[in-house]
Design an enzyme around this catalytic site. Structure first.
Site, short mmCIF file in Angstrom:
data_model
loop_
_atom_site.label_atom_id
_atom_site.label_comp_id
_atom_site.label_asym_id
_atom_site.label_seq_id
_atom_site.Cartn_x
_atom_site.Cartn_y
_atom_site.Cartn_z
N LYS A 170 -26.45 -19.68 22.87
CA LYS A 170 -25.94 -19.89 21.52
C LYS A 170 -24.48 -19.45 21.46
CE LYS A 170 -25.25 -17.68 17.85
NZ LYS A 170 -24.01 -18.26 17.30
N CYS A 279 -11.01 -8.68 23.96
CA CYS A 279 -11.63 -7.35 23.95
C CYS A 279 -10.83 -6.34 24.77
CB CYS A 279 -13.05 -7.45 24.49
SG CYS A 279 -13.13 -8.22 26.12
N GLU A 381 -11.74 -0.65 16.32
CA GLU A 381 -11.31 -1.96 16.85
C GLU A 381 -10.84 -2.86 15.70
OE1 GLU A 381 -14.16 -4.87 18.41
OE2 GLU A 381 -12.85 -5.17 20.13
P1 NAP Z 1 -20.07 -10.90 16.93
O1 NAP Z 1 -19.90 -11.09 15.47
O2 NAP Z 1 -20.76 -9.70 17.39
O3 NAP Z 1 -20.79 -12.23 17.48
C1 NAP Z 1 -21.02 -12.48 18.84
C2 NAP Z 1 -22.13 -13.51 18.95
O4 NAP Z 1 -23.35 -12.94 18.51
C3 NAP Z 1 -21.91 -14.74 18.09
O5 NAP Z 1 -22.40 -15.89 18.73
C4 NAP Z 1 -22.74 -14.40 16.87
O6 NAP Z 1 -23.07 -15.50 16.09
C5 NAP Z 1 -23.94 -13.76 17.52
N1 NAP Z 1 -24.78 -12.95 16.66
C6 NAP Z 1 -24.50 -12.39 15.45
N2 NAP Z 1 -25.56 -11.73 14.98
C7 NAP Z 1 -26.56 -11.85 15.90
C8 NAP Z 1 -27.90 -11.39 15.98
N3 NAP Z 1 -28.45 -10.65 15.02
N4 NAP Z 1 -28.62 -11.72 17.08
C9 NAP Z 1 -28.10 -12.45 18.06
N5 NAP Z 1 -26.82 -12.94 18.04
C10 NAP Z 1 -26.06 -12.63 16.96
O7 NAP Z 1 -18.67 -10.91 17.67
P2 NAP Z 1 -17.46 -11.89 17.43
O8 NAP Z 1 -16.81 -11.55 16.14
O9 NAP Z 1 -17.94 -13.28 17.66
O10 NAP Z 1 -16.51 -11.49 18.65
C11 NAP Z 1 -15.61 -10.45 18.61
C12 NAP Z 1 -16.16 -9.22 19.28
O11 NAP Z 1 -16.56 -9.52 20.60
C13 NAP Z 1 -15.13 -8.11 19.40
O12 NAP Z 1 -15.71 -6.88 19.07
C14 NAP Z 1 -14.75 -8.14 20.88
O13 NAP Z 1 -14.26 -6.93 21.39
C15 NAP Z 1 -16.05 -8.53 21.50
N6 NAP Z 1 -15.86 -9.11 22.83
C16 NAP Z 1 -16.23 -8.37 23.90
C17 NAP Z 1 -16.02 -8.86 25.19
C18 NAP Z 1 -16.41 -8.06 26.40
O14 NAP Z 1 -16.47 -8.64 27.48
N7 NAP Z 1 -16.68 -6.77 26.29
C19 NAP Z 1 -15.45 -10.12 25.35
C20 NAP Z 1 -15.09 -10.85 24.22
C21 NAP Z 1 -15.30 -10.34 22.96
P3 NAP Z 1 -22.20 -15.77 14.76
O15 NAP Z 1 -20.85 -16.20 15.26
O16 NAP Z 1 -22.93 -16.81 14.03
O17 NAP Z 1 -22.15 -14.48 13.99
#
Ligand code: NAP
Length: 479
Positions: A170, A279, A381
């Site tokens: 997803k 990130c 963050e």
């Molecule tokens: P997010 O809101 O946590 O969402 C990540 C993914 O999870 C999206 O596909 C989201 O769908 C989905 N999701 C949300 N709620 C969920 C649930 N209850 N169960 C399963 N999946 C769920 O993060 P984001 O805003 O997309 O991305 C930014 C964050 O990612 C930042 O904190 C960044 O640091 C982190 N990041 C970390 C890395 C790493 O390698 N450590 C790399 C890239 C990004 P929706 O979009 O529909 O909410």
């Protein structure tokens, strides 16, 4: 208007309900995507389940050949990947070409090759031999964010399928276009049906249903720390294999012996690449007080010279943030910084752009000084084009400041003395540290964070181990 369907069991399948996907640079609707629910997720999981036996039985060599076929087909559409990624995320086209398009191809090629070379040890005893074999885990649930859409999706799909698992993925509903292109590629080359299933929709619905599904044996999640906690809370009691790649608040340490003219362009890149929405971005810059004034002057001048605007123009250094609500969140941190006593040295507001970009979610690159390194702005963050800068008096103080957040993803040290840089790097509490470089990636090395930045490692053998079950067979020499 692009209309996207789910890709389930080798077919493009519409959902009952659709969501709108926006161009962050103009606010216009560019695509309609499925708002998948339980029904769509169950279909995808059942398809992945049916494909398991065939896929695990065909052997690693043949699976690696499929990865090469995917890489070839993606490479043939590299320009399209870059354009779609820039349109969907708002990132500059040059960045989408150099990073997103090329890494997505490289991920498939790398794991195709690396998996064939990866050997598992056998352990000999006086009277027996232990043979360690790697078996597929089963169905892998892959959940990815919007900042590097195809880059991160391919980083999970490639090792998952090469090790014999089938996949239900997803992508973020904010950036579905290149996941859809990947579905087209997989369909075009005729990958066996059900091996890769891509379901679009909200994380709280489709994502949650994947994590909850008892047939899904493994979850690989990349996203925010708060979402990671929810994913872990669901997956852990079901004893699923779990990898969490989460948020960061990475320190950039600049020592007094650094060649500023050489390092400042790279330190700026590390702070503001992809509008600070990586990130690994170095969003807390810790600078030796011996070079503080010179650093601040040169750094701020460099940041001020960056162009914000039309992501499709090769003149733009920064594009738009992913959404209006995300820009609001980033701006709220700029306001918080002012309340916490910070001084805005540049940026801090939306740029004046001409139509249609006046409706986009742009923000000027922002540098803030005068804050305590313990302030909320400097420890939480932000995930936007905002960096805070802080002076330090000694190496010891720099390390204390670097380690003062709940995050532990990455960091960098800048110095004329590589040995001193490595010694300092060893004291930083993160999963990755760069010395005199940033985001310099070798796909064989471990990638991941400690503390609230995640659990587990991806990359090279760490990905292959995660996407497999190591089984030991101990054979006694004589009965
Ligand atoms: P997010 O809101 O946590 O969402 C990540 C993914 O999870 C999206 O596909 C989201 O769908 C989905 N999701 C949300 N709620 C969920 C649930 N209850 N169960 C399963 N999946 C769920 O993060 P984001 O805003 O997309 O991305 C930014 C964050 O990612 C930042 O904190 C960044 O640091 C982190 N990041 C970390 C890395 C790493 O390698 N450590 C790399 C890239 C990004 P929706 O979009 O529909 O909410």
């Amino acid at each position: 208007m692009i209309k996207i369907n789910n890709y389930i069991n080798g077919e493009f399948q519409p959902a009952k309900h659709f969501l709108e996907d926006l161009n962050p640079a103009t606010g216009e609707v560019i695509a309609k995507i499925p708002k998948s629910g339980l029904n769509e997720v169950e279909k995808a999981v059942n398809a992945a389940d049916e494909a398991r036996t065939l896929w695990s039985n065909i052997g690693l060599e043949e699976r690696a050949d499929w990865l090469h076929k995917i890489a070839d087909a993606l490479e043939a559409r590299s320009d399209e990947i870059a354009s779609l990624e820039s349109l969907d995320t708002g990132k500059p086209i040059a960045l989408a070409r150099a990073v997103d398009a090329s890494r997505s191809v490289a991920n498939f090629r790398f794991f195709a090759q690396f998996a064939k070379e990866f050997t598992v040890e056998d352990f000999e005893m006086d009277d027996a031999m232990n043979h360690v074999i790697l078996k597929p885990v089963g169905i892998a649930g892959l959940i990815t964010p919007w900042n590097l859409p195809l880059y991160l999706l391919s980083w999970k799909i490639a090792p998952a399928i090469v090790m014999g698992n089938t996949v239900v993925a997803k992508p973020s509903e904010l950036t579905p276009l290149t996941a859809n292109l990947l579905s087209e590629v997989i369909d075009e080359i005729g990958l066996p049906a059900g091996v890769v299933n891509i379901v679009h929709g909200f994380g709280s619905e489709a994502g949650q249903f994947i994590v909850e599904n008892s047939k899904v044996n493994l979850i690989s999640f990349t996203g925010g720390t708060t979402t990671g906690k929810m994913v872990a809370a669901t997956a852990a009691p079901m004893f699923k294999k779990l990898s969490l790649e989460l948020g960061g608040k990475n320190a950039t340490i600049v020592l007094e012996d650094t060649d500023l003219d050489k390092s400042i362009p790279e330190i700026v890149r590390s702070g503001f690449m992809n509008q600070g929405q990586v990130c690994l971005c170095g969003s807390r810059i810790l600078v030796s007080d011996k070079i503080w004034e010179e650093f601040v002057d040169k750094f701020v001048n460099h940041v001020k010279s960056m162009k914000v605007g039309d992501p499709s123009s090769s003149n733009s250094d920064l594009g738009a943030l992913i959404s209006s609500s995300h820009r609001d969140k980033v701006e709220s941190y700029i306001h918080l910084a002012q309340r916490e006593g910070g001084e805005i040295l540049c940026g801090g507001k939306s740029p004046n752009l001409s139509p249609p970009f006046d409706r986009g979610f742009f923000l000027e690159p922002t540098v803030i000084s005068g804050l305590s390194h313990m302030s909320r702005t400097a420890t939480e963050e932000i995930f936007g084009p905002v960096v805070t800068i802080h002076p330090f008096k000694s190496d010891k103080e720099a390390i204390e400041m670097a380690n003062c957040t709940d995050y532990g993803l990455a960091g960098s040290v800048w110095t004329g003395d590589a040995k001193r840089g490595k010694e300092l790097a060893e004291q930083i509490e993160t999963g990755m540290v760069w010395v005199n470089t940033w985001l310099h990636r070798d796909l064989r090395v471990p990638f991941g964070g400690i503390k609230n930045s995640g659990v587990g490692r991806e990359g090279g053998r760490w990905s292959l181990s995660f996407f497999s079950e190591a089984v030991n067979i101990c054979v006694k020499n004589k009965q």
